[in-house]
Design an enzyme around this catalytic site. Structure first.
Site, PDB file in Angstrom:
ATOM      1  N   MET A   4      28.582 -15.858 -10.900  1.00  0.00           N
ATOM      2  CA  MET A   4      27.531 -14.846 -11.065  1.00  0.00           C
ATOM      3  C   MET A   4      26.251 -15.247 -10.315  1.00  0.00           C
ATOM      4  O   MET A   4      25.682 -14.436  -9.586  1.00  0.00           O
ATOM      5  CB  MET A   4      27.220 -14.651 -12.555  1.00  0.00           C
ATOM      6  CG  MET A   4      26.384 -13.411 -12.811  1.00  0.00           C
ATOM      7  SD  MET A   4      26.001 -13.154 -14.551  1.00  0.00           S
ATOM      8  CE  MET A   4      27.596 -12.855 -15.268  1.00  0.00           C
TER       9      MET A   4
ATOM     10  N   TYR B 268      35.845 -21.340 -11.242  1.00  0.00           N
ATOM     11  CA  TYR B 268      36.687 -20.602 -12.194  1.00  0.00           C
ATOM     12  C   TYR B 268      38.126 -20.499 -11.713  1.00  0.00           C
ATOM     13  O   TYR B 268      38.381 -20.213 -10.545  1.00  0.00           O
ATOM     14  CB  TYR B 268      36.143 -19.179 -12.382  1.00  0.00           C
ATOM     15  CG  TYR B 268      34.920 -19.130 -13.271  1.00  0.00           C
ATOM     16  CD1 TYR B 268      34.984 -19.522 -14.609  1.00  0.00           C
ATOM     17  CD2 TYR B 268      33.702 -18.683 -12.769  1.00  0.00           C
ATOM     18  CE1 TYR B 268      33.862 -19.477 -15.420  1.00  0.00           C
ATOM     19  CE2 TYR B 268      32.575 -18.628 -13.570  1.00  0.00           C
ATOM     20  CZ  TYR B 268      32.668 -19.029 -14.900  1.00  0.00           C
ATOM     21  OH  TYR B 268      31.569 -18.981 -15.696  1.00  0.00           O
TER      22      TYR B 268
ATOM     23  N   LYS C 185      17.059   5.114   2.609  1.00  0.00           N
ATOM     24  CA  LYS C 185      17.621   5.314   1.269  1.00  0.00           C
ATOM     25  C   LYS C 185      18.148   3.983   0.711  1.00  0.00           C
ATOM     26  O   LYS C 185      18.489   3.066   1.471  1.00  0.00           O
ATOM     27  CB  LYS C 185      18.727   6.359   1.307  1.00  0.00           C
ATOM     28  CG  LYS C 185      19.953   5.970   2.113  1.00  0.00           C
ATOM     29  CD  LYS C 185      20.902   7.162   2.301  1.00  0.00           C
ATOM     30  CE  LYS C 185      22.123   6.747   3.104  1.00  0.00           C
ATOM     31  NZ  LYS C 185      22.888   7.893   3.603  1.00  0.00           N
TER      32      LYS C 185
ATOM     33  N   ARG D 159      31.529  17.681   2.224  1.00  0.00           N
ATOM     34  CA  ARG D 159      30.916  16.864   1.176  1.00  0.00           C
ATOM     35  C   ARG D 159      29.754  17.673   0.606  1.00  0.00           C
ATOM     36  O   ARG D 159      29.894  18.303  -0.416  1.00  0.00           O
ATOM     37  CB  ARG D 159      30.472  15.517   1.767  1.00  0.00           C
ATOM     38  CG  ARG D 159      30.011  14.529   0.727  1.00  0.00           C
ATOM     39  CD  ARG D 159      29.668  13.170   1.317  1.00  0.00           C
ATOM     40  NE  ARG D 159      28.507  13.204   2.187  1.00  0.00           N
ATOM     41  CZ  ARG D 159      27.904  12.114   2.678  1.00  0.00           C
ATOM     42  NH1 ARG D 159      28.383  10.919   2.400  1.00  0.00           N
ATOM     43  NH2 ARG D 159      26.851  12.210   3.460  1.00  0.00           N
TER      44      ARG D 159
END
Ligand SMILES: *Cc1c(COP(=O)(O)O)cnc(C)c1O
Length: 338
Positions: free
Chosen positions: A293, A248, A33, A117
């Protein structure tokens, strides 16, 4: 370019250990998955087939379609649409879901034995089986999921007892309802290593196959090897003077003159920003200041850096778990099997 290296040797080593634990390769279902936990869906499907794995577990039909040619059957954990396919089996997560499904679909009934769940409650099992039968659905499996198999407590034991009760109930009703004997399975990676003598039909292993299983220190830790390493390439090098800051908000300050470089991996690639300032690479190179980023500064001038080869160490610096870092690795980063 940042890239992900996948070790065939490590993956096969892990599958060897799992196969030994459960007795035979045919009892392994690999959990693919979410882009195979970020490793790359196709890459891991092909490697699994090469090893001889027959069963896969995915999150949705889209994933199932991409890997169906590599496996005998595919268990689909979630989703709201269902297509009939000889290899697909859909997990039943609630009684209501049964009403949305059409005749002839193959299903595996998930029973809630304590995690609360997904799955039907233990006292809904009979009702679920009757509805499946009335709807003309084909029962291929009965399963549950453990909530705390990675910790040493009574939890694993009582959930196992609950699942045994479910199994007996299903076995006593199944024939009368027109079902063949389904496969029974409860174990994720951690649970697989809790069994003394494995006596179920299948294990659903994700994190152990990828070599990143973490168990309580008091539990036996199998000698698995991480399959995935993340590498980045240098963008630019500069010389900092003592007192100058990096990145930053200037969170890193050079104490002495030093050489630093930026590398082409950042939080857009999945390198969690929360590890900013806390992490050192496997060769001891410090991450300086904040993860940006698309790039991150390290105290290095090497052309290429191994950012991590054991995701759990990175995850610890980011105050999370390896699973979260892995699934966040951008699918477009090149995956190279070595
Ligand atoms: C994700 C998942 C697994 C695999 O868990 P690991 O801890 O990675 O082995 C097994 N079963 C179900 C139902 C899952 O959702």
């Amino acid at each position: 370019m940042a890239k992900i290296i996948l070790s065939r040797e490590a993956y096969f080593h892990n599958l060897d250990i799992i196969a030994q634990k459960v007795g035979e390769v045919s009892k392994i279902a690999v959990v693919l998955k979410d882009n195979a936990y970020g490793h790359g869906l196709l890459e891991m499907a092909k490697l699994s087939q090469e090893y001889g794995v027959l069963h896969a577990v995915v999150h949705n039909i889209g994933e199932a379609k991409q890997v169906e040619r590599y496996f005998e059957d595919i268990l689909i954990l979630g989703g709201h649409s269902f297509v009939c396919h000889e290899k697909y089996r859909y997990v039943i997560n609630s009684l209501e879901q049964i009403d949305l499904m059409s005749e002839g679909l193959q299903v595996e009934l998930k029973v809630d034995t304590g995690m609360h769940r997904n799955g039907v409650a233990m006292d809904e099992v009979i009702q679920a089986l009757e509805r499946l039968s009335q709807k003309g659905l084909i029962l291929k499996g009965v399963m549950t999921h453990n909530r705390s198999a990675d910790t040493l407590s009574s939890e694993w034991f009582w959930q196992r007892e609950h699942f045994k009760q479910v199994k007996n109930e299903v076995l006593s009703l199944q024939k009368a309802l027109g079902f063949e004997t389904p496969r029974f399975h409860s174990a994720n990676s951690a649970a697989t290593f809790r069994f003394q003598n494995f006596d179920e039909d299948l294990v659903r292993v994700g994190i152990a196959a990828y070599g990143c299983l973490e168990m309580d220190e008091t539990l036996a830790q199998p000698p698995l090897k991480p399959v995935l390493s993340l590498y980045a390439e240098k963008i630019a090098t500069r010389r900092l003077k003592a007192g100058e800051h990096v990145g930053y908000n200037a969170t890193y300050r050079a104490k002495v003159d030093e050489t630093v470089s930026t590398y082409d991996v950042g939080y857009a690639d999945g390198l969690l920003r929360s590890a900013s300032g806390y992490y050192s690479t496997p060769s001891g190179v410090k991450l300086l200041g904040r993860v940006s980023m698309d790039n991150t500064t390290f105290k290095s001038s090497e052309e290429e850096l191994c950012i991590f080869n054991d995701v759990n160490r990175y995850a610890q610096s980011a105050e999370t778990i390896g699973y979260e870092v892995l699934v966040g690795l951008h699918p477009e980063i090149e995956r190279v099997v070595v």
